[in-house]
Design a protein around this motif. Structure first.
Motif, PDB file in Angstrom:
ATOM      1  N   THR A 175      10.739  78.462 121.622  1.00 13.55           N
ATOM      2  CA  THR A 175       9.836  77.476 122.223  1.00 13.55           C
ATOM      3  C   THR A 175      10.099  76.081 121.672  1.00 13.55           C
ATOM      4  OG1 THR A 175       8.146  79.200 122.381  1.00 13.55           O
ATOM      5  CG2 THR A 175       7.428  76.913 122.670  1.00 13.55           C
ATOM      6  N   ALA A 176      10.193  75.107 122.563  1.00 10.12           N
ATOM      7  CA  ALA A 176      10.414  73.722 122.137  1.00 10.12           C
ATOM      8  C   ALA A 176       9.117  73.136 121.588  1.00 10.12           C
ATOM      9  CB  ALA A 176      10.909  72.885 123.311  1.00 10.12           C
ATOM     10  N   ASN A 177       9.206  72.411 120.477  1.00 14.27           N
ATOM     11  CA  ASN A 177       8.034  71.749 119.917  1.00 14.27           C
ATOM     12  C   ASN A 177       7.918  70.330 120.489  1.00 14.27           C
ATOM     13  OD1 ASN A 177       9.871  70.115 118.438  1.00 14.27           O
ATOM     14  ND2 ASN A 177       9.892  71.604 116.759  1.00 14.27           N
ATOM     15  N   GLU A 178       6.899  69.604 120.054  1.00 12.33           N
ATOM     16  CA  GLU A 178       6.653  68.270 120.610  1.00 12.33           C
ATOM     17  C   GLU A 178       7.787  67.297 120.302  1.00 12.33           C
ATOM     18  OE1 GLU A 178       4.284  67.306 122.726  1.00 12.33           O
ATOM     19  OE2 GLU A 178       3.771  69.439 122.738  1.00 12.33           O
ATOM     20  N   LEU A 179       8.378  67.431 119.115  1.00 14.68           N
ATOM     21  CA  LEU A 179       9.522  66.588 118.761  1.00 14.68           C
ATOM     22  C   LEU A 179      10.655  66.783 119.765  1.00 14.68           C
ATOM     23  CD1 LEU A 179      11.315  64.846 116.824  1.00 14.68           C
ATOM     24  CD2 LEU A 179      11.829  66.970 115.610  1.00 14.68           C
ATOM     25  N   GLU A 180      10.960  68.027 120.044  1.00 13.77           N
ATOM     26  CA  GLU A 180      12.070  68.333 120.956  1.00 13.77           C
ATOM     27  C   GLU A 180      11.748  67.912 122.387  1.00 13.77           C
ATOM     28  OE1 GLU A 180      13.951  72.209 118.722  1.00 13.77           O
ATOM     29  OE2 GLU A 180      12.073  72.439 119.807  1.00 13.77           O
ATOM     30  N   LYS A 181      10.520  68.105 122.806  1.00 11.50           N
ATOM     31  CA  LYS A 181      10.123  67.672 124.149  1.00 11.50           C
ATOM     32  C   LYS A 181      10.272  66.156 124.293  1.00 11.50           C
ATOM     33  CE  LYS A 181       6.840  71.463 124.891  1.00 11.50           C
ATOM     34  NZ  LYS A 181       5.405  71.842 125.018  1.00 11.50           N
ATOM     35  N   ASN A 182       9.951  65.432 123.225  1.00 10.38           N
ATOM     36  CA  ASN A 182      10.129  63.981 123.217  1.00 10.38           C
ATOM     37  C   ASN A 182      11.598  63.624 123.401  1.00 10.38           C
ATOM     38  OD1 ASN A 182      10.151  61.214 122.678  1.00 10.38           O
ATOM     39  ND2 ASN A 182       8.724  61.367 120.966  1.00 10.38           N
ATOM     40  N   VAL A 183      12.473  64.355 122.679  1.00  6.35           N
ATOM     41  CA  VAL A 183      13.916  64.110 122.790  1.00  6.35           C
ATOM     42  C   VAL A 183      14.412  64.436 124.193  1.00  6.35           C
ATOM     43  CG1 VAL A 183      16.196  64.738 121.926  1.00  6.35           C
ATOM     44  CG2 VAL A 183      14.288  64.504 120.336  1.00  6.35           C
ATOM     45  N   PHE A 184      13.925  65.541 124.778  1.00 10.62           N
ATOM     46  CA  PHE A 184      14.348  65.917 126.133  1.00 10.62           C
ATOM     47  C   PHE A 184      14.057  64.800 127.121  1.00 10.62           C
ATOM     48  CE2 PHE A 184      13.357  70.628 125.022  1.00 10.62           C
ATOM     49  CZ  PHE A 184      14.478  70.672 124.213  1.00 10.62           C
ATOM     50  N   ARG A 185      12.876  64.205 127.005  1.00  8.91           N
ATOM     51  CA  ARG A 185      12.509  63.096 127.902  1.00  8.91           C
ATOM     52  C   ARG A 185      13.453  61.911 127.710  1.00  8.91           C
ATOM     53  NH1 ARG A 185       7.156  64.997 126.609  1.00  8.91           N
ATOM     54  NH2 ARG A 185       7.023  63.574 124.834  1.00  8.91           N
ATOM     55  N   ARG A 186      13.791  61.632 126.463  1.00  7.28           N
ATOM     56  CA  ARG A 186      14.699  60.519 126.179  1.00  7.28           C
ATOM     57  C   ARG A 186      16.108  60.797 126.698  1.00  7.28           C
ATOM     58  NH1 ARG A 186      12.828  57.242 121.416  1.00  7.28           N
ATOM     59  NH2 ARG A 186      10.718  57.933 120.948  1.00  7.28           N
ATOM     60  N   VAL A 187      16.541  62.048 126.592  1.00  2.26           N
ATOM     61  CA  VAL A 187      17.876  62.413 127.080  1.00  2.26           C
ATOM     62  C   VAL A 187      17.948  62.280 128.597  1.00  2.26           C
ATOM     63  CG1 VAL A 187      19.514  64.324 127.344  1.00  2.26           C
ATOM     64  CG2 VAL A 187      18.430  63.915 125.133  1.00  2.26           C
ATOM     65  N   GLU A 188      16.925  62.765 129.290  1.00  3.44           N
ATOM     66  CA  GLU A 188      16.911  62.648 130.751  1.00  3.44           C
ATOM     67  C   GLU A 188      16.928  61.183 131.168  1.00  3.44           C
ATOM     68  OE1 GLU A 188      17.354  64.905 133.013  1.00  3.44           O
ATOM     69  OE2 GLU A 188      17.547  66.407 131.428  1.00  3.44           O
ATOM     70  N   ALA A 189      16.196  60.346 130.442  1.00  5.06           N
ATOM     71  CA  ALA A 189      16.199  58.907 130.741  1.00  5.06           C
ATOM     72  C   ALA A 189      17.579  58.314 130.483  1.00  5.06           C
ATOM     73  CB  ALA A 189      15.152  58.202 129.886  1.00  5.06           C
ATOM     74  N   ALA A 190      18.253  58.784 129.436  1.00  5.45           N
ATOM     75  CA  ALA A 190      19.590  58.284 129.117  1.00  5.45           C
ATOM     76  C   ALA A 190      20.592  58.674 130.193  1.00  5.45           C
ATOM     77  CB  ALA A 190      20.031  58.835 127.762  1.00  5.45           C
ATOM     78  N   LEU A 191      20.479  59.901 130.710  1.00  5.56           N
ATOM     79  CA  LEU A 191      21.384  60.349 131.771  1.00  5.56           C
ATOM     80  C   LEU A 191      21.150  59.574 133.060  1.00  5.56           C
ATOM     81  CD1 LEU A 191      21.243  64.199 131.134  1.00  5.56           C
ATOM     82  CD2 LEU A 191      23.208  62.709 130.773  1.00  5.56           C
TER      83      LEU A 191
END
Length: 348
Positions: free
Chosen positions: A74-90
């Motif tokens: 399960t992804a934690n809040e830190l990782e979910k934050n990173v996922f959002r940033r990665v999608e924005a970067a892509l």
């Protein structure tokens, strides 16, 4: 924009559409024994070979980058934050190229001058000497155990150019400049930056060794293939400032993002750095889901990446002999050749 001479140097081809990836070594992650691997004898009780266990190479290599974390589902809040940033970067790689991983403007100029046999040597050396840190890093590489040509220490750029020649000097300058781009201060995860940089240098070296078709381009592609991973890690550091102290990147989903989305980002960064389109096209071929690229620089870098990962995992005691044997088949090298390469790679 890049000059016609610089484009000709790198044998630029037309751009290709970047496909979003899932895995760098997708076909390497799971190995299932073929039916022919089972030896069936004409006896009452058949005798079969014990199959090699499934190998999740990306998970093994991830354990080198974040050795203190245990993977969870399960992804934690830190990782979910990173996922959002990665999608924005892509979606907007230009912002990442300008803010997170900015390529020094002199990379293209220096590379063009070093590739031109007719360029003035004094002007070239003066261009390098304008950056004292770059000069020091080049001399360090010249005198490193892996690249040192003689017992005599290289003490000047002029001496380095004479002793090494333009081709090797070109690779050293590029390596030193990319080291500045990839530099990560050991704030939270002390080993990540050094391990990724070491892996990138190994892949660059191997890519150059494994091809006779424009080894300089293969070298730079190998050096650049993991810049997307560095970008994601820097996004992680930004997110970490807002996270709970106990939160760590420990989910299997985060590992998949780190090892897969980063490849798409590497290709996009090559475009926004205005590198020759060959870089974007070959890096994008590496990002195709579950597929080993056939031919060209992409296949060379793919093999180099696999060999480097095997070497680093073997050195760390995280790869069993039977796993290594199976992976070397996909790398298209025998165990003796790998051992020779491994002895050189451990020097990085």
């Amino acid at each position: 924009m890049i000059s016609k001479a610089f484009k000709k140097l790198f044998n630029i081809r037309e751009q290709v559409v970047i496909e979003k990836p899932k895995s760098f070594s997708g076909s390497m992650e799971q190995f299932h024994p073929r039916q022919s691997d089972s030896i069936v004898a004409s006896r009452p009780q058949p005798v079969t070979q014990t199959p090699v266990a499934a190998i999740d190479l990306s998970a093994l290599f991830y354990s080198l980058l974040f050795p203190s974390t245990q993977l969870s589902g399960t992804a934690n809040e830190l990782e979910k934050n990173v996922f959002r940033r990665v999608e924005a970067a892509l979606a907007s790689p230009k912002a990442i190229a300008e803010r997170v991983l900015k390529l020094p403007t002199q990379v293209a100029a220096l590379d063009k001058q070093l590739a031109d046999e007719n360029s003035d040597t004094k002007a070239l050396l003066a261009l390098i000497e304008k950056d004292p840190v770059l000069s020091v890093e080049v001399l360090k590489l010249c005198n490193s155990p892996l690249f040192k040509r003689s017992d005599k220490e290289v003490t000047s750029l002029q001496q380095a150019l004479v002793q090494l020649g333009r081709e090797q000097m070109r690779r050293f300058v590029t390596t030193a400049m990319m080291r500045k781009v990839i530099d990560i201060q050991p704030i939270y995860f002390r080993r990540f930056g050094s391990q990724v940089w070491r892996h990138s240098m190994q892949v660059a070296y191997l890519s150059c060794e494994l091809t006779q078709d424009d080894p300089d381009t293969a070298f730079l592609l190998g050096l650049l293939h993991d810049v997307g991973k560095i970008a994601i890690f820097k996004l992680l550091l930004e997110a970490f400032k807002q996270a709970e102290p106990s939160e760590q990147p420990c989910s299997s989903l985060f590992r998949q993002v780190m090892t897969a989305k980063s490849l798409s980002l590497s290709a996009l960064l090559a475009r926004y750095w205005e590198l020759p389109s060959l870089f974007e096209s070959e890096l994008s071929r590496l990002a195709i889901v579950d597929s080993k690229p056939i031919g060209g620089h992409a296949e060379v870098v793919w093999r180099a990446n696999l060999i480097s990962e095997c070497s680093m995992l073997l050195e760390a005691g995280k790869l069993l002999p039977e796993q290594l044997d199976r992976l070397l088949i996909d790398a298209s090298i025998d165990s003796e050749t790998f051992e020779q390469m491994h002895q050189k790679l451990v020097q990085f």
